[in-house]
Write a protein that holds these residues in place. Structure first.
Motif, PDB file in Angstrom:
ATOM      1  N   ASP A 224       5.089   0.785  24.334  1.00  0.00           N
ATOM      2  CA  ASP A 224       4.823   1.995  23.553  1.00  0.00           C
ATOM      3  C   ASP A 224       6.063   2.879  23.500  1.00  0.00           C
ATOM      4  O   ASP A 224       6.384   3.484  22.475  1.00  0.00           O
ATOM      5  CB  ASP A 224       3.651   2.773  24.193  1.00  0.00           C
ATOM      6  N   PHE A 225       6.775   2.937  24.624  1.00  0.00           N
ATOM      7  CA  PHE A 225       7.979   3.767  24.657  1.00  0.00           C
ATOM      8  C   PHE A 225       9.063   3.214  23.732  1.00  0.00           C
ATOM      9  O   PHE A 225       9.737   3.964  23.019  1.00  0.00           O
ATOM     10  CB  PHE A 225       8.527   3.893  26.081  1.00  0.00           C
ATOM     11  N   VAL A 226       9.229   1.884  23.739  1.00  0.00           N
ATOM     12  CA  VAL A 226      10.214   1.256  22.835  1.00  0.00           C
ATOM     13  C   VAL A 226       9.844   1.577  21.385  1.00  0.00           C
ATOM     14  O   VAL A 226      10.697   1.921  20.553  1.00  0.00           O
ATOM     15  CB  VAL A 226      10.255  -0.277  23.064  1.00  0.00           C
ATOM     16  N   SER A 227       8.542   1.499  21.102  1.00  0.00           N
ATOM     17  CA  SER A 227       8.049   1.781  19.758  1.00  0.00           C
ATOM     18  C   SER A 227       8.361   3.217  19.356  1.00  0.00           C
ATOM     19  O   SER A 227       8.813   3.495  18.245  1.00  0.00           O
ATOM     20  CB  SER A 227       6.536   1.534  19.720  1.00  0.00           C
ATOM     21  N   LEU A 392       4.638  10.854  15.321  1.00  0.00           N
ATOM     22  CA  LEU A 392       3.864  10.129  14.303  1.00  0.00           C
ATOM     23  C   LEU A 392       4.466  10.352  12.913  1.00  0.00           C
ATOM     24  O   LEU A 392       4.547   9.427  12.102  1.00  0.00           O
ATOM     25  CB  LEU A 392       2.398  10.581  14.311  1.00  0.00           C
ATOM     26  N   ALA A 393       4.911  11.593  12.647  1.00  0.00           N
ATOM     27  CA  ALA A 393       5.561  11.885  11.363  1.00  0.00           C
ATOM     28  C   ALA A 393       6.825  11.036  11.218  1.00  0.00           C
ATOM     29  O   ALA A 393       7.108  10.492  10.139  1.00  0.00           O
ATOM     30  CB  ALA A 393       5.911  13.367  11.268  1.00  0.00           C
ATOM     31  N   PHE A 394       7.573  10.897  12.314  1.00  0.00           N
ATOM     32  CA  PHE A 394       8.790  10.070  12.291  1.00  0.00           C
ATOM     33  C   PHE A 394       8.442   8.609  12.015  1.00  0.00           C
ATOM     34  O   PHE A 394       9.172   7.910  11.324  1.00  0.00           O
ATOM     35  CB  PHE A 394       9.518  10.179  13.630  1.00  0.00           C
ATOM     36  N   ALA A 395       7.328   8.139  12.577  1.00  0.00           N
ATOM     37  CA  ALA A 395       6.920   6.737  12.357  1.00  0.00           C
ATOM     38  C   ALA A 395       6.633   6.498  10.880  1.00  0.00           C
ATOM     39  O   ALA A 395       7.034   5.473  10.312  1.00  0.00           O
ATOM     40  CB  ALA A 395       5.687   6.412  13.196  1.00  0.00           C
ATOM     41  N   VAL A 396       5.958   7.450  10.232  1.00  0.00           N
ATOM     42  CA  VAL A 396       5.665   7.305   8.800  1.00  0.00           C
ATOM     43  C   VAL A 396       6.971   7.343   7.999  1.00  0.00           C
ATOM     44  O   VAL A 396       7.188   6.536   7.094  1.00  0.00           O
ATOM     45  CB  VAL A 396       4.696   8.418   8.318  1.00  0.00           C
ATOM     46  N   ALA A 397       7.877   8.268   8.349  1.00  0.00           N
ATOM     47  CA  ALA A 397       9.160   8.378   7.624  1.00  0.00           C
ATOM     48  C   ALA A 397       9.991   7.109   7.781  1.00  0.00           C
ATOM     49  O   ALA A 397      10.580   6.608   6.819  1.00  0.00           O
ATOM     50  CB  ALA A 397       9.943   9.582   8.132  1.00  0.00           C
ATOM     51  N   ALA A 398      10.027   6.579   9.013  1.00  0.00           N
ATOM     52  CA  ALA A 398      10.843   5.383   9.277  1.00  0.00           C
ATOM     53  C   ALA A 398      10.255   4.152   8.609  1.00  0.00           C
ATOM     54  O   ALA A 398      10.980   3.227   8.241  1.00  0.00           O
ATOM     55  CB  ALA A 398      10.945   5.150  10.782  1.00  0.00           C
ATOM     56  N   SER A 399       8.937   4.115   8.436  1.00  0.00           N
ATOM     57  CA  SER A 399       8.288   2.923   7.871  1.00  0.00           C
ATOM     58  C   SER A 399       8.226   2.966   6.352  1.00  0.00           C
ATOM     59  O   SER A 399       8.480   1.968   5.683  1.00  0.00           O
ATOM     60  CB  SER A 399       6.870   2.778   8.424  1.00  0.00           C
ATOM     61  N   ALA A 400       7.864   4.127   5.780  1.00  0.00           N
ATOM     62  CA  ALA A 400       7.649   4.181   4.332  1.00  0.00           C
ATOM     63  C   ALA A 400       8.923   4.530   3.562  1.00  0.00           C
ATOM     64  O   ALA A 400       9.143   4.032   2.466  1.00  0.00           O
ATOM     65  CB  ALA A 400       6.561   5.206   4.011  1.00  0.00           C
ATOM     66  N   ASN A 401       9.782   5.387   4.135  1.00  0.00           N
ATOM     67  CA  ASN A 401      10.927   5.904   3.369  1.00  0.00           C
ATOM     68  C   ASN A 401      12.237   5.171   3.637  1.00  0.00           C
ATOM     69  O   ASN A 401      12.955   4.799   2.709  1.00  0.00           O
ATOM     70  CB  ASN A 401      11.151   7.392   3.674  1.00  0.00           C
ATOM     71  N   LEU A 402      12.562   4.974   4.919  1.00  0.00           N
ATOM     72  CA  LEU A 402      13.905   4.478   5.245  1.00  0.00           C
ATOM     73  C   LEU A 402      14.186   3.073   4.679  1.00  0.00           C
ATOM     74  O   LEU A 402      15.249   2.867   4.074  1.00  0.00           O
ATOM     75  CB  LEU A 402      14.135   4.502   6.756  1.00  0.00           C
ATOM     76  N   PRO A 403      13.274   2.081   4.849  1.00  0.00           N
ATOM     77  CA  PRO A 403      13.586   0.749   4.300  1.00  0.00           C
ATOM     78  C   PRO A 403      13.865   0.803   2.800  1.00  0.00           C
ATOM     79  O   PRO A 403      14.819   0.189   2.306  1.00  0.00           O
ATOM     80  CB  PRO A 403      12.313  -0.055   4.589  1.00  0.00           C
ATOM     81  N   THR A 404      13.050   1.583   2.063  1.00  0.00           N
ATOM     82  CA  THR A 404      13.222   1.665   0.610  1.00  0.00           C
ATOM     83  C   THR A 404      14.544   2.331   0.255  1.00  0.00           C
ATOM     84  O   THR A 404      15.249   1.885  -0.664  1.00  0.00           O
ATOM     85  CB  THR A 404      12.051   2.470  -0.004  1.00  0.00           C
ATOM     86  N   LEU A 405      14.902   3.395   0.986  1.00  0.00           N
ATOM     87  CA  LEU A 405      16.180   4.081   0.738  1.00  0.00           C
ATOM     88  C   LEU A 405      17.363   3.143   0.968  1.00  0.00           C
ATOM     89  O   LEU A 405      18.279   3.057   0.144  1.00  0.00           O
ATOM     90  CB  LEU A 405      16.317   5.274   1.677  1.00  0.00           C
ATOM     91  N   LEU A 406      17.343   2.428   2.108  1.00  0.00           N
ATOM     92  CA  LEU A 406      18.482   1.557   2.445  1.00  0.00           C
ATOM     93  C   LEU A 406      18.593   0.395   1.460  1.00  0.00           C
ATOM     94  O   LEU A 406      19.692   0.056   1.011  1.00  0.00           O
ATOM     95  CB  LEU A 406      18.334   1.032   3.884  1.00  0.00           C
ATOM     96  N   TYR A 407      17.440  -0.208   1.122  1.00  0.00           N
ATOM     97  CA  TYR A 407      17.465  -1.296   0.131  1.00  0.00           C
ATOM     98  C   TYR A 407      18.014  -0.787  -1.215  1.00  0.00           C
ATOM     99  O   TYR A 407      18.805  -1.445  -1.869  1.00  0.00           O
ATOM    100  CB  TYR A 407      16.055  -1.850  -0.085  1.00  0.00           C
ATOM    101  N   PRO A 461       3.100   3.496  16.226  1.00  0.00           N
ATOM    102  CA  PRO A 461       3.091   2.180  15.554  1.00  0.00           C
ATOM    103  C   PRO A 461       4.455   1.663  15.105  1.00  0.00           C
ATOM    104  O   PRO A 461       4.552   0.590  14.529  1.00  0.00           O
ATOM    105  CB  PRO A 461       2.210   2.453  14.321  1.00  0.00           C
ATOM    106  N   GLY A 462       5.554   2.426  15.385  1.00  0.00           N
ATOM    107  CA  GLY A 462       6.864   2.086  14.823  1.00  0.00           C
ATOM    108  C   GLY A 462       7.321   0.650  15.037  1.00  0.00           C
ATOM    109  O   GLY A 462       7.902   0.029  14.146  1.00  0.00           O
ATOM    110  N   LEU A 463       7.065   0.102  16.216  1.00  0.00           N
ATOM    111  CA  LEU A 463       7.530  -1.250  16.558  1.00  0.00           C
ATOM    112  C   LEU A 463       6.992  -2.301  15.579  1.00  0.00           C
ATOM    113  O   LEU A 463       7.666  -3.286  15.277  1.00  0.00           O
ATOM    114  CB  LEU A 463       7.080  -1.589  17.985  1.00  0.00           C
ATOM    115  N   ILE A 464       5.775  -2.071  15.087  1.00  0.00           N
ATOM    116  CA  ILE A 464       5.163  -3.014  14.136  1.00  0.00           C
ATOM    117  C   ILE A 464       5.420  -2.579  12.703  1.00  0.00           C
ATOM    118  O   ILE A 464       5.829  -3.371  11.850  1.00  0.00           O
ATOM    119  CB  ILE A 464       3.619  -3.100  14.373  1.00  0.00           C
ATOM    120  N   SER A 465       5.200  -1.281  12.411  1.00  0.00           N
ATOM    121  CA  SER A 465       5.188  -0.838  11.014  1.00  0.00           C
ATOM    122  C   SER A 465       6.576  -0.856  10.358  1.00  0.00           C
ATOM    123  O   SER A 465       6.688  -1.135   9.163  1.00  0.00           O
ATOM    124  CB  SER A 465       4.593   0.570  10.916  1.00  0.00           C
ATOM    125  N   ILE A 466       7.641  -0.586  11.129  1.00  0.00           N
ATOM    126  CA  ILE A 466       8.985  -0.536  10.515  1.00  0.00           C
ATOM    127  C   ILE A 466       9.443  -1.941  10.079  1.00  0.00           C
ATOM    128  O   ILE A 466       9.836  -2.130   8.921  1.00  0.00           O
ATOM    129  CB  ILE A 466      10.006   0.141  11.464  1.00  0.00           C
TER     130      ILE A 466
END
Length: 508
Positions: A224-227, A392-407, A461-466
């Protein structure tokens, strides 16, 4: 309020309302970014986590700080060159505009909602402690007052007013933390070892000096901590209210300077929280902090009361209150700008707006709606640890926004289908895993402790969702028949790296 009203006199166009007329320098914007970033979670949540859990609490701030290197190296300058007001501008640059803008706006609203929950919960806990309000109804009233004030800030001042509020608040917060840090260290003859030893004695052992007090008890908690760490480090570069700050400066060079200023100020502040957290642990005691109204979030105000009596408590509480107000104002203007600029102006009206003030009018109406929703959400989340809600807000930002921005910025083949899969998939997976996690039900400190529908073992959920979101973006691109617009990508690459054409697009 005086500052906001003075700033509002120059707020006439959409560029004034969304981007403060792009009139801020790098250092000014850097201080404002640190103001945006050093939220109630940083001040109240992290100081509390260090006071109660020691080493594990400090790891939150490490995650928050390291994240800025990702923002500096991968996002800040490129975003400033490519966009105009919102993240949707960048993502739709070379995609089909309407579906991508809609997705970007919904994602922005989701991140904003989680972040607003945290700030509102912090406000409830802080004023509960200050005024000794133990009843939920009294705390709900406080949250409503914060929400109402925030709505006025945003309606009147726009981005210019909000930025000046952030600058003043950052200066007050860092100065207040600095004074308390010197005070605590002074009590121990500026001997940090003496402070840490005292904190360990009060806690009844060395657990607060070693890893594992919060995350080391089981294998699941270690994972959980790694996530959590991954979500914090990658989330900042996808936070819409931080990304929007890069548009308030005139050039990409100033965007870079503002991030460097922000890193220094934020790093300094987190060093202060280390002393404040252990100081609260040593001088107030973890048990007293847990039992106070506001729980873990009350460590810094209680320390202020211990050091300087009611006067210092009043000042620190006022700073924390200003912190909450300024951050919620920044979040609200981001969400309202995203809805008005992306969905109303470009999706519903297809960019054909006769009256330029109409877009700003819609943004203001949206701000009121967001304010009301965040008040209701804040009342529901009251009593939760704010640092955790922000994670939790960071998890949503890292999962929904960052991959799309970088791609979008770096992958030539990336197309509209990939962008939609990445945003909607990342958003859906993250929210589903949060809903079915121990954070919401099935444990004593859950949002709904009496219910139990948790089947996902991790609180973050970051470990799975990102990784899932990155994978979905890749699969959506490879499996779809959408052809990427190579000419548009070439234009975007030149603009993002050199800034050529950016100024023309902005003035247009």
């Amino acid at each position: 309020m005086v500052v906001v009203f003075r700033a509002s006199r120059n707020t006439k166009t959409a560029a004034d309302y969304y981007a403060g007329g792009r009139a801020f320098t790098g250092p000014q914007n850097g201080i404002a970014i640190s103001g945006d970033y050093l939220s109630a979670a940083s001040f109240l949540g992290i100081a509390g986590a260090i006071a109660v859990y020691g080493y594990d609490g400090f790891l939150y701030s490490i995650g928050f700080l390291v994240a800025w290197l990702v923002a500096l190296l991968l996002v800040a300058e490129l975003l400033r060159n490519t966009g105009k007001y919102t993240m949707g501008d960048v993502l739709s640059f070379r995609m089909r505009e309407r579906p991508v803008r809609t997705a970007a706006s919904l994602s922005t609203l989701a991140v904003t909602f989680f972040y607003l929950l945290a700030q509102m919960a912090g406000a409830g806990g802080l004023v509960a402690l200050l005024l000794g309000i133990h009843s939920k109804a009294g705390q709900a009233l406080v949250i409503a007052v914060v929400g109402a004030l925030m709505i006025v800030y945003v309606l009147v001042g726009g981005m210019k007013g909000t930025t000046w509020v952030q600058i003043i608040k950052a200066a007050l917060l860092i100065a207040g933390a600095f004074v308390m840090t010197l005070w605590v260290l002074g009590l121990y003859g500026f001997n940090l070892s003496g402070l840490l030893g005292d904190a360990a004695n009060v806690a009844g052992g060395d657990s607060v000096l070693n890893p594992g007090a919060q995350y080391g008890k089981t294998e699941t908690s270690k994972i959980d901590f790694v996530s959590l760490g991954i979500a914090l480090v990658l989330g900042t570069a996808g936070l819409p209210h931080v990304l929007m700050r890069f548009y308030t400066v005139p050039t990409a060079k100033e965007a870079r300077r503002s991030v460097v200023w922000a890193i220094w100020l934020i790093g300094l502040f987190y060093l202060f929280t280390l002393v404040l957290g252990y100081g609260a642990g040593a001088l107030v005691g973890p048990d007293t902090i847990k039992d106070a109204p506001g729980g873990v979030n009350s460590a810094a105000p209680l320390l202020a009361l211990e050091l300087g009596g009611p006067l210092l408590l009043g000042f620190i509480a006022a700073v924390a209150f200003a912190t909450i107000l300024a951050v919620v104002a920044g979040l609200t203007i981001t969400a309202s700008a995203s809805f008005a600029h992306d969905i109303y102006a470009n999706v519903i009206k297809k960019g054909q707006i006769d009256d330029k003030n109409q877009e700003v009018k819609i943004a203001r109406i949206t701000a009121v709606v967001i304010g009301i929703v965040s008040i209701l959400g804040g009342i529901a989340a009251n009593g939760q640890n704010v640092a955790f809600l922000v994670a939790l807000a960071f998890a949503v930002a890292a999962s929904a926004n960052l991959p799309t921005l970088l791609y979008s910025l770096f992958w030539k083949r990336f197309n509209t289908t990939g962008a939609l899969w990445s945003i909607y998939g990342g958003l859906a997976v993250t929210i589903a895993l949060i809903v079915f996690s121990p954070a919401v039900s099935g444990s004593e400190d859950a949002m709904f402790p009496s219910l139990d529908f948790a089947w996902f073992p991790l609180k973050n959920p970051g470990l799975i969702s990102i990784p899932v979101s990155f994978l979905l973006g890749y699969l959506g691109t490879v499996l779809s028949k959408d052809k990427a617009d190579e000419a548009k990508y070439a234009e975007m690459e030149v603009r993002s790296l050199t800034g050529t054409g950016a100024e023309k697009a902005v003035s247009h």
